[in-house]
Design an enzyme around this catalytic site. Structure first.
Site, PDB file in Angstrom:
ATOM      1  N   ASN A   9       0.879  -1.178   0.000  1.00 47.16           N
ATOM      2  CA  ASN A   9       0.000   0.000   0.000  1.00 47.16           C
ATOM      3  C   ASN A   9       0.910   1.220   0.000  1.00 47.16           C
ATOM      4  OD1 ASN A   9      -1.786   2.054   0.468  1.00 47.16           O
ATOM      5  ND2 ASN A   9      -2.339   1.411   2.557  1.00 47.16           N
ATOM      6  N   TRP A  10       0.999   1.855  -1.169  1.00 40.20           N
ATOM      7  CA  TRP A  10       1.943   2.974  -1.309  1.00 40.20           C
ATOM      8  C   TRP A  10       1.428   4.277  -0.700  1.00 40.20           C
ATOM      9  CZ3 TRP A  10       3.627   2.114  -7.156  1.00 40.20           C
ATOM     10  CH2 TRP A  10       4.550   1.064  -7.201  1.00 40.20           C
ATOM     11  N   LYS A  11       0.200   4.292  -0.245  1.00 43.34           N
ATOM     12  CA  LYS A  11      -0.386   5.486   0.386  1.00 43.34           C
ATOM     13  C   LYS A  11      -0.088   6.739  -0.454  1.00 43.34           C
ATOM     14  CE  LYS A  11      -0.129   3.163   4.790  1.00 43.34           C
ATOM     15  NZ  LYS A  11      -0.161   3.228   6.219  1.00 43.34           N
ATOM     16  N   HIS A  94      -9.708   1.256   4.799  1.00 45.08           N
ATOM     17  CA  HIS A  94      -8.406   1.383   5.464  1.00 45.08           C
ATOM     18  C   HIS A  94      -8.566   2.294   6.685  1.00 45.08           C
ATOM     19  CE1 HIS A  94      -4.287   2.499   6.303  1.00 45.08           C
ATOM     20  NE2 HIS A  94      -3.947   1.387   5.693  1.00 45.08           N
ATOM     21  N   GLU A  96      -6.881   4.625   7.860  1.00 49.10           N
ATOM     22  CA  GLU A  96      -6.662   6.063   7.625  1.00 49.10           C
ATOM     23  C   GLU A  96      -7.893   6.698   6.989  1.00 49.10           C
ATOM     24  OE1 GLU A  96      -2.960   5.449   5.592  1.00 49.10           O
ATOM     25  OE2 GLU A  96      -2.083   4.813   7.494  1.00 49.10           O
ATOM     26  N   GLU A 166      -5.933  -5.363  10.306  1.00 53.20           N
ATOM     27  CA  GLU A 166      -4.867  -4.409  10.615  1.00 53.20           C
ATOM     28  C   GLU A 166      -5.202  -3.663  11.912  1.00 53.20           C
ATOM     29  OE1 GLU A 166      -2.702  -3.004   6.867  1.00 53.20           O
ATOM     30  OE2 GLU A 166      -4.576  -1.934   6.852  1.00 53.20           O
ATOM     31  N   GLY A 172       1.984   1.801  10.887  1.00 52.99           N
ATOM     32  CA  GLY A 172       2.967   2.874  10.802  1.00 52.99           C
ATOM     33  C   GLY A 172       3.626   3.210  12.127  1.00 52.99           C
ATOM     34  N   SER A 209       2.843  -2.535  10.328  1.00 55.31           N
ATOM     35  CA  SER A 209       4.291  -2.568  10.575  1.00 55.31           C
ATOM     36  C   SER A 209       4.958  -3.887  10.176  1.00 55.31           C
ATOM     37  CB  SER A 209       4.590  -2.221  12.040  1.00 55.31           C
ATOM     38  OG  SER A 209       4.174  -0.894  12.317  1.00 55.31           O
ATOM     39  N   GLY A 230       2.636  -1.342   4.283  1.00 55.30           N
ATOM     40  CA  GLY A 230       2.695   0.078   3.949  1.00 55.30           C
ATOM     41  C   GLY A 230       4.138   0.521   3.748  1.00 55.30           C
ATOM     42  N   GLY A 231       4.750   1.045   4.811  1.00 56.91           N
ATOM     43  CA  GLY A 231       6.096   1.628   4.741  1.00 56.91           C
ATOM     44  C   GLY A 231       7.112   0.756   4.002  1.00 56.91           C
TER      45      GLY A 231
END
Ligand code: PGA
Length: 248
Positions: A9-11, A94, A96, A166, A172, A209, A230-231
């Site tokens: 997930n490149w956000k 998601h 966010e 999640e 994150g 994470s 993600g990251g």
């Protein structure tokens, strides 16, 4: 060997240069037959990434979709538009989106309906906040999210659904749930899906994470069908190193 899903997930964290480098290196990866990759790409780069990544074992998808089907919704992107440019899946719900943009289970439900209507796989994200975790209400939260997000949708249509568990407090933050907590919540998610949908096998991924250091342990949990990253998905070497853990 059981298939595992490795989804990134490149956000809002990429640009053209990063994507160019990622795509070039990703194309040279060794053959990983039991892995299905996926990348959730920001809208503006989606068409380009769909055209430049070999789709044979990598699904390219979006990070969000409009809850309405068509019409005067300035700034929104419809499921029909995603299908038109060849997106194969879309994240919905998601944390966010839920917590920063106040998305409700009802609007997520509409998004899922619109995506299924256009043959796009919804990847539904569910998870408890830190407060809910501390109050030991995780399972009630997960059940409510699943029931409300999937309500009124034909079980047959939902055969292509995917789910990611999640924990919000793990996204994150560098914190991950313990393997026991992950196994327990993924198991519970599968049982709940079973009671809503009957005998349909829905892949359930873990996210929060995940990195190249902890992926081996997380992906070796039998009930976990993959990871939503993600990251660590921004660095192609780390992303591929996570996939390599499936083979270890
Ligand atoms: P993270 O993000 O891997 O950076 O925690 C996961 C996600 O938001 O899906």
């Amino acid at each position: 060997m059981k298939k595992k899903y490795i989804f990134g997930n490149w956000k809002m964290s990429v640009d053209s240069a990063l994507i160019h480098g990622f795509v070039a290196k990703f194309a040279q990866r060794r053959d990983l037959p039991n892995i299905e990759f996926g990348l959730a790409v920001p809208f503006v780069y989606l068409d380009n990434v769909v055209c430049s990544i070999d789709s044979s074992n990598c699904l390219i998808g979006a990070q969000n979709v409009c809850e309405y089907q068509k019409g005067a919704y300035t700034g929104e992107i419809s499921a029909e538009m995603l299908a038109d440019i060849g997106a194969k899946f879309c994240l919905v719900g998601h944390s966010e989106r839920r917590h920063i943009f106040n998305e409700s289970n009802l609007s997520i439900n509409h998004k899922i309906i619109n995506l299924l209507d256009k043959d796009i796989i919804p990847l539904l994200c569910i998870g408890e906040t830190l407060q809910e975790y501390e109050q030991c209400t995780t399972k009630a939260v997960l059940a409510k999210q699943l029931e409300e997000c999937l309500q009124g949708i034909d079980a047959d249509k939902l055969k292509r659904l995917m789910v990611a568990y999640e924990p919000v407090w793990a996204i994150g933050t560098g914190k991950t749930a313990t393997t026991k907590e992950i196994a327990d919540c993924v198991d519970f998610t599968k049982d709940t899906l079973h009671s809503i949908l009957g005998d349909v096998q829905i892949p359930v991924l873990y996210g929060g994470s995940v990195n190249d250091k902890n992926a081996g342990e997380i992906l070796s949990i039998d009930v976990v069908d993959g990871a939503l990253i993600g990251g660590a998905s921004l660095d192609v070497d780390k992303f591929l190193a996570i996939a390599d853990k499936v083979l270890d």
